[in-house]
Design an enzyme around this catalytic site. Structure first.
Site, mmCIF file in Angstrom:
data_model
loop_
_atom_site.group_PDB
_atom_site.id
_atom_site.type_symbol
_atom_site.label_atom_id
_atom_site.label_comp_id
_atom_site.label_asym_id
_atom_site.label_seq_id
_atom_site.Cartn_x
_atom_site.Cartn_y
_atom_site.Cartn_z
ATOM 1 N N SER A 123 -39.544 28.230 1.447
ATOM 2 C CA SER A 123 -39.591 26.765 1.431
ATOM 3 C C SER A 123 -40.320 26.242 0.199
ATOM 4 O O SER A 123 -41.252 26.890 -0.310
ATOM 5 C CB SER A 123 -40.330 26.295 2.685
ATOM 6 O OG SER A 123 -40.706 24.949 2.584
ATOM 7 N N TYR A 147 -47.619 27.479 7.922
ATOM 8 C CA TYR A 147 -46.183 27.591 7.614
ATOM 9 C C TYR A 147 -45.975 28.075 6.184
ATOM 10 O O TYR A 147 -45.256 29.045 5.932
ATOM 11 C CB TYR A 147 -45.534 26.215 7.806
ATOM 12 C CG TYR A 147 -44.078 26.150 7.400
ATOM 13 C CD1 TYR A 147 -43.076 26.602 8.255
ATOM 14 C CD2 TYR A 147 -43.700 25.615 6.168
ATOM 15 C CE1 TYR A 147 -41.738 26.536 7.882
ATOM 16 C CE2 TYR A 147 -42.371 25.545 5.790
ATOM 17 C CZ TYR A 147 -41.392 26.003 6.659
ATOM 18 O OH TYR A 147 -40.073 25.935 6.272
HETATM 19 P P1 NAD Z 1 -34.139 24.864 12.764
HETATM 20 O O1 NAD Z 1 -35.368 24.694 13.581
HETATM 21 O O2 NAD Z 1 -32.971 23.974 13.041
HETATM 22 O O3 NAD Z 1 -33.645 26.385 12.809
HETATM 23 C C1 NAD Z 1 -34.502 27.476 13.060
HETATM 24 C C2 NAD Z 1 -33.886 28.273 14.199
HETATM 25 O O4 NAD Z 1 -34.726 29.406 14.471
HETATM 26 C C3 NAD Z 1 -33.779 27.468 15.506
HETATM 27 O O5 NAD Z 1 -32.460 27.552 16.006
HETATM 28 C C4 NAD Z 1 -34.772 28.149 16.438
HETATM 29 O O6 NAD Z 1 -34.364 28.096 17.806
HETATM 30 C C5 NAD Z 1 -34.789 29.553 15.879
HETATM 31 N N1 NAD Z 1 -36.018 30.288 16.213
HETATM 32 C C6 NAD Z 1 -37.298 29.841 16.142
HETATM 33 N N2 NAD Z 1 -38.133 30.811 16.548
HETATM 34 C C7 NAD Z 1 -37.374 31.886 16.865
HETATM 35 C C8 NAD Z 1 -37.642 33.182 17.376
HETATM 36 N N3 NAD Z 1 -38.905 33.586 17.622
HETATM 37 N N4 NAD Z 1 -36.623 34.033 17.577
HETATM 38 C C9 NAD Z 1 -35.332 33.657 17.341
HETATM 39 N N5 NAD Z 1 -35.012 32.428 16.895
HETATM 40 C C10 NAD Z 1 -36.020 31.562 16.662
HETATM 41 O O7 NAD Z 1 -34.585 24.716 11.226
HETATM 42 P P2 NAD Z 1 -33.697 24.736 9.906
HETATM 43 O O8 NAD Z 1 -33.966 23.471 9.181
HETATM 44 O O9 NAD Z 1 -32.308 25.134 10.208
HETATM 45 O O10 NAD Z 1 -34.434 25.901 9.105
HETATM 46 C C11 NAD Z 1 -33.840 27.179 8.847
HETATM 47 C C12 NAD Z 1 -34.753 27.957 7.926
HETATM 48 O O11 NAD Z 1 -34.894 27.253 6.684
HETATM 49 C C13 NAD Z 1 -36.175 28.126 8.464
HETATM 50 O O12 NAD Z 1 -36.634 29.400 8.092
HETATM 51 C C14 NAD Z 1 -36.958 27.048 7.745
HETATM 52 O O13 NAD Z 1 -38.315 27.376 7.649
HETATM 53 C C15 NAD Z 1 -36.272 27.032 6.397
HETATM 54 N N6 NAD Z 1 -36.415 25.748 5.675
HETATM 55 C C16 NAD Z 1 -35.791 24.617 6.083
HETATM 56 C C17 NAD Z 1 -35.945 23.417 5.330
HETATM 57 C C18 NAD Z 1 -35.252 22.121 5.713
HETATM 58 O O14 NAD Z 1 -35.347 21.131 4.960
HETATM 59 N N7 NAD Z 1 -34.520 22.073 6.811
HETATM 60 C C19 NAD Z 1 -36.751 23.406 4.203
HETATM 61 C C20 NAD Z 1 -37.390 24.588 3.824
HETATM 62 C C21 NAD Z 1 -37.190 25.765 4.544
#
Ligand code: NAD
Ligand code: UD1
Length: 308
Positions: A123, A147
């Site tokens: 991130s 985080y």
């Molecule tokens: P999201 O919360 O929609 O997706 C994360 C998924 O991981 C969810 O479906 C959740 O149920 C699952 N999850 C959480 N803990 C878990 C566990 N212990 N075992 C199995 N599944 C688990 O978030 P997102 O926005 O789709 O993010 C996806 C990835 O991208 C993440 O790693 C997040 O940190 C990273 N990210 C997202 C953004 C953004 O702007 N959306 C920015 C930077 C990084």
């Protein structure tokens, strides 16, 4: 046939990735998601998709799955994705956001699993509030929350393990991703999902600060395009890439775009800035461009599709 594991595949980015991967009939996709944030309905229906409602912290389960399935590609996206949540639950976050990654790497290393590529989602939060702009991959790192600390540590484990043990790995630092399926329900959800939700429900939208803060808002289709490109390109190994558009857009300008696209007025309230809010952030994406991926959607184009 390619066997692909997507952890977090029921979430916003993971399920959008699966939507794209499933278009290739040669792909067989396995999703591991505990549905803590993701939704089963996000997952497309296909007999080439297998879904396991399991935690990536069930380390033995993950080891067995990896050993039995022998995936070609691993997209490790499962995470406690909310910074606010990581501050509430630092130890649990550490298990999900770091230890689960180490478990996958160890399983691959010890069992000499011949994966084609493992991609880890880090991130822009790793840059923290350091004022250097735009953010390059070599800009100072100042993780300020559990985080961000775990994202940085995980990303480095993934890359350095790759070098040390000859495992093909790559990592990405997402900037501010937006698009359909993003969950708007927390006050710390992505700002554009909250803005859209306010409009859909005829509520006024609250801007924290003067609205002149800017971000690198990147449309989900470009995020999916970039990560598939980085995972499948054999040149892109043991490196981290910013994934954004390389353009900055202020919150006030995004609101203006929303109004123009929807031809409607949006009631806005201005409130004090949030404590700890970062005023300015955007990515230098030269490294991504040099790797051969060019983002296709300007913010206005992305918003048009999002609001359709
Ligand atoms: P999201 O919360 O929609 O997706 C994360 C998924 O991981 C969810 O479906 C959740 O149920 C699952 N999850 C959480 N803990 C878990 C566990 N212990 N075992 C199995 N599944 C688990 O978030 P997102 O926005 O789709 O993010 C996806 C990835 O991208 C993440 O790693 C997040 O940190 C990273 N990210 C997202 C953004 C953004 O702007 N959306 C920015 C930077 C990084
Ligand atoms: C992102 C992360 C955040 C993390 C930070 C650190 C997301 C969704 N958030 O925050 O968890 O701490 O990076 O790098 O990825 N805003 C409003 N009204 C709202 C909601 C937000 O005005 O209802 C403002 C915020 O105060 C901020 C801007 O919109 O100035 C963007 O907010 P947000 O989408 O949370 O992203 P980041 O601040 O970049």
């Amino acid at each position: 046939m390619k066997k692909i594991l997507v952890t977090g595949g029921a979430g916003f980015i993971g399920s959008s990735l699966v939507d794209e991967l499933i278009k290739d009939e040669g792909n067989r996709i396995t999703i591991v998601d505990d549905l803590s944030m993701g939704k089963r309905d996000n997952i497309p229906k296909s007999d080439r998709i297998t879904f396991y409602e399991k935690s990536v912290c069930d380390y033995e389960y993950m080891q067995e799955l990896l050993i039995n399935e022998k995936f070609n590609y691993i997209y490790h996206l499962a995470a406690v994705a909310s910074v606010a949540d990581s501050i509430e639950r630092p130890a649990y976050t550490h298990q999900v956001n770091l230890e689960s990654t180490l478990n996958i790497l160890e399983t691959v290393r010890i069992n000499k699993l011949a994966i084609t590529k493992m991609l880890f989602s880090s991130s822009a939060a790793v840059y923290g509030d350091d004022p250097t702009l735009p953010k390059k991959e070599i800009s100072p790192i100042k993780p300020k929350t559990p985080y961000a600390i775990d994202k940085y540590a995980s990303e480095q484990f993934v890359l350095r393990y790759g070098e040390l043990y000859d495992i093909q790995t790559v990592a990405v630092r997402f900037f501010n991703v937006y698009g359909p399926k993003q969950n708007p329900k927390s006050p710390y959800s992505g700002v554009l999902s909250i803005l859209k939700d306010s409009i859909d429900n005829n509520r006024s939208f609250k801007v924290f600060g003067d609205g002149e803060q800017y971000r690198d808002f990147v449309f989900i289709n470009d995020v999916v395009g970039a990560i598939i490109h980085l995972a499948t390109s054999s040149k892109c190994v043991h490196e981290v890439y910013n994934v954004g558009t390389g353009k900055r857009t202020s919150l006030n300008n995004v609101i203006k775009d929303f109004k123009e696209i929807l031809s409607s007025n949006i009631p806005i309230e201005y409130a004090n800035s949030r404590t700890g809010d970062i005023k300015y952030s955007y990515a230098d994406i030269q490294k991504l461009l040099d790797s051969g991926y060019t983002p296709k959607y300007s913010v206005t184009q992305g918003l048009r599709l999002y609001l359709k």
